[in-house]
Design an enzyme around this catalytic site. Structure first.
Site, PDB file in Angstrom:
ATOM      1  N   PHE B 112       6.578  -1.820  -6.095  1.00 20.43           N
ATOM      2  CA  PHE B 112       6.437  -0.365  -6.089  1.00 20.43           C
ATOM      3  C   PHE B 112       5.334   0.046  -5.112  1.00 20.43           C
ATOM      4  CE2 PHE B 112       4.333   3.475  -7.867  1.00 20.43           C
ATOM      5  CZ  PHE B 112       5.350   4.371  -7.583  1.00 20.43           C
ATOM      6  N   GLN B 113       5.621   1.001  -4.275  1.00 20.65           N
ATOM      7  CA  GLN B 113       4.691   1.513  -3.255  1.00 20.65           C
ATOM      8  C   GLN B 113       4.188   0.408  -2.330  1.00 20.65           C
ATOM      9  OE1 GLN B 113       1.741   4.142  -5.151  1.00 20.65           O
ATOM     10  NE2 GLN B 113       3.149   5.851  -4.751  1.00 20.65           N
TER      11      GLN B 113
END
Lengths: 164, 565
Positions: B112-113
């Site tokens: 994530f990210q």
């Protein structure tokens, strides 16, 4: 004109992609590129073959020198140098006639057969690019299954050397 | 005592003398934000978009000479920052950008990210680092500042995985650093400098063509001394404005695509061109084949790769501008200017004054519609030429460069190389923070300002009394101008419909808004705005929709082939 740029660079992750990225970003061509660590494990030695006008080669060397990880570089074609390339080539050698013919050519070109099956030979050959191409041309009547070339490695002749 | 990576980062920045950190929090940098909360040495400025953080840090750096420092999170935080990093890179602005990264054990897993920040920014940073071990952190920060500030300055990025900010080790900030592969040249070669000085003394029609390098190296005083000692004319690039006082007789104005007639004609006819800290950008040279046909060229630059890149030069000098100019002055102190040259210069100045008499920047302000040039000219008068002026990109940028006469370096803050719309307002925030008591004006347009208008909120939070001078012609003016000239007036997508009421918008952000529609109101409004010392004033000037930037050198033309009106 063809140039062989020999580079000492920090043996760090990302150094290679910085060099490769520079060439693609600025539209310079790379004919071949080899890189491996040196006797000093903190340094890698890269040999890069490129073509361009004097002005482009000047820009290439200046831009390479600007990369923080590049410690030193030289253009080998500015002086006397030795260049070598390694080729591994696998050919069909199933008949007695083919096996003899290939063995003879390998001897003439001072190569080695490094792996043998009942139907194939794998040959190791070292030399300049011209010699490797000459060998492949001589194999015209033989079926080549695959070739692997290392790209050019080069070193200055005489007492001069590229070191820190 | 052992410190966490996050605390080491804060301590290192404090030890590096960093006053402001421009940033925006997110998951990967939460440990760092917690460390920021627990210290009081470095003040964090919370922007509204990561691009603005980089521009604000950039404006801070341009106006002070100190590095701008940015902190953003991983993934979108990093990608949003890229435009600002590239902007700083093109203009050689020292900056250190810290991006958060997913923990080391998740790198490469499409976490994530997660984004490959080092890979994405590689072509637009001077250097970047991924820190995988907290023991390397302090030294990496030291290296980053060293690289950003020395040689040809530029942005350096440090990618910092979250686990490294939690890991602990002993904190030692290195006093000095030596990077074996990085030793930028500072002193120019004495023989080359001597050769250059000889060539300068032989010149009949010399021109000093100077760029951002003079500003970056704080070498204005030496440039002024050299020019005045020899009575040589000076032209500045867009990036170099302010390096030589614009109100001085020897100043020819800016050169290049929208440069003055006298500057470009002098360039075309010069016999010895002295390029200092300038890089022969295509917007400066026009058609390379037609560039300075009679000139021998001396080029002083700290970056060897800038020399003979676009134009082959006769005397290359690699070194910092200040050091080379000082060496030149030392040689000139012992030399007598030949009488022949003095005579030749008198002729040369006569010729230049004839070109100057064309008055290529003249315009007529009528009673009905506000001319954009008029607003800038009045701004210059009312601020007595002493404001910091940031700009966005387009026609208003050129008008600001042409009509605001900068007498001091580091006062003109614009995105010259990359041409980044949305630069002006956030850059002004950095400038205003660095110079709280000075007037900071952001000359912009209704197109550019909307690219980072959310920063009006940041300005309120930190009480930044910027004066936004928006030249609102309801067009993307420079695009419109090119469409008029080169696309038979097919105004494709250059018209800005559905504009907000900027004055009301500024008011809703808690600032003062003004809308000025009549030429007669321009001066009064500017005076009133400048009196509001502690308030941001958004001045929406409704300007002539059809005005173009002149002179103009069309693409492919030589410097002597200007369109004047």
């Amino acid at each position: 004109m063809r140039h062989i740029i020999s580079i000492l660079l920090e043996n760090e992750a990302g150094a290679l992609s910085r060099v490769a990225g520079l060439f693609s970003a600025r539209g310079y061509n790379i004919e071949s590129l080899t890189v491996a660590p040196t006797e000093d494990p903190s340094l890698s030695r890269m040999t890069l073959v490129t073509r361009g006008s004097d002005q482009i080669i000047e820009q290439i060397t200046k831009q390479l020198n600007k990369l923080i990880e590049v410690v030193k570089l030289i253009d080998l074609v500015e002086g006397e140098h030795v260049e070598r390339e390694l080729m591994l080539i696998k050919v069909v050698a199933a008949t007695a006639e083919d096996r003899n013919e290939v063995k003879r050519l390998v001897d003439i070109f001072r190569g080695n057969i490094v792996d043998v099956t009942t139907t194939t030979y794998t040959i190791e050959l070292t030399g300049t690019g011209d010699k490797l191409e000459g060998f492949m041309a001589a194999l015209a009547d033989v079926k080549i299954l695959e070739t692997v070339r290392s790209g050019v490695s080069g070193i200055l002749r005489g007492e001069k050397s590229l070191h820190i | 005592m052992e410190l966490s990576g996050a605390d080491i980062l804060c301590r290192s920045l404090a030890d590096e003398g960093v006053k402001y950190l421009f940033g925006y929090p997110g998951g990967a940098v939460l440990h760092i934000y917690d460390a920021i909360y627990r210290q009081d040495k470095v003040e964090h400025i919370l922007v509204r978009h990561e691009q603005a953080a980089t521009h604000a840090a950039d404006g801070y750096a341009r106006s002070t000479g100190k590095p701008g420092v940015v902190l953003v999170t991983s993934g979108p935080g990093a990608t949003n920052a890229v435009t600002g990093i590239a902007t700083a890179y093109m203009d050689s602005i020292p900056m250190v950008v810290i991006t958060g990264q997913v923990p080391t054990n998740m790198i490469g897993n499409d976490a994530f990210q997660e984004v490959d920040s080092v890979g994405i920014t590689r072509p637009c940073v001077k250097h970047n680092f991924l820190v995988k071990d907290v023991k390397d952190l302090a030294e990496t920060i030291k290296k980053a500042f060293h690289i950003a500030l020395t040689g040809r300055p530029g942005p350096v990025l440090i990618d910092l995985p979250k686990d490294v900010t939690a890991d602990k080790c002993e904190y030692i900030y290195p006093e000095n650093i030596d990077i074996r592969s990085y030793h930028p040249v500072t002193k120019g070669h004495p023989r080359q400098i001597k050769h250059a000085v000889e060539m300068m003394l032989e010149a009949k029609r010399p021109v000093l063509y100077t760029g951002g390098g003079v500003v970056l190296d704080d070498a204005s005083q030496y440039l002024v001394e050299l020019a005045q000692k020899l009575n040589f004319p000076v032209t500045n690039t867009l990036m170099g404005l302010g390096a030589y006082p614009a109100t001085d007789r020897q100043f020819l104005g800016m050169l290049g695509m929208h440069g003055t007639y006298e500057a470009n004609m002098s360039m075309h006819h010069t016999d010895v061109l002295i390029a200092i800290g300038a890089r022969f950008d295509d917007r400066v040279t026009g058609n390379i084949e037609k560039f300075c046909p009679d000139a021998r060229i001396i080029h002083v630059d700290v970056d060897p790769a800038s020399i003979s890149k676009n134009v082959t030069v006769d005397v290359p000098i690699v070194g910092t501008v200040g050091s080379v100019l000082k060496d030149m002055l030392a040689l000139l102190a012992e030399a007598e200017q030949p009488a022949e040259q003095k005579e030749a210069l008198a002729e040369w100045w006569k010729q230049i004054d004839e070109w100057r008499a064309m008055d290529c920047l003249k315009f007529t302000q009528g009673d009905e519609i506000i001319k954009p040039q008029y607003v800038v000219q009045k701004l210059w008068e009312i601020t007595q030429g002493d404001a910091f002026v940031t700009s966005d990109v387009g026609q208003h940028q050129m008008f600001a460069a042409q009509y605001y006469k900068f007498d001091k370096p580091r006062r003109w803050i614009n995105s010259g190389g990359l041409g980044t719309m949305g630069f002006g307002l956030p850059a002004a925030m950095g400038v205003q923070l660095a110079h709280p008591d000075e007037t900071v004006a952001c000359v912009t347009g209704e197109g550019s300002i909307q690219m980072n208008i959310q920063e009006l909120s940041t300005c309120l939070q930190y009480s930044l009394p910027i004066k936004v001078i928006s030249l609102n012609n309801r067009y993307l003016g420079m695009v419109r101008q090119w469409q008029e000239f080169f696309y038979q007036s097919r105004y494709s997508m250059s018209y800005m419909d559905a504009l907000p009421d900027f004055s009301a918008l500024a008011e809703s952000y808690g600032h003062v808004g003004m809308r000025i529609e009549k030429p007669g109101d321009v001066e009064g409004a500017l005076i009133e705005a400048m009196k509001l010392k502690d308030r941001l004033v958004f001045m929406d000037f409704v300007t002539d929709q059809t005005e173009n930037v002149y002179p103009m050198i069309p693409a492919g033309a030589g410097l002597n082939e200007m369109i004047l009106v």
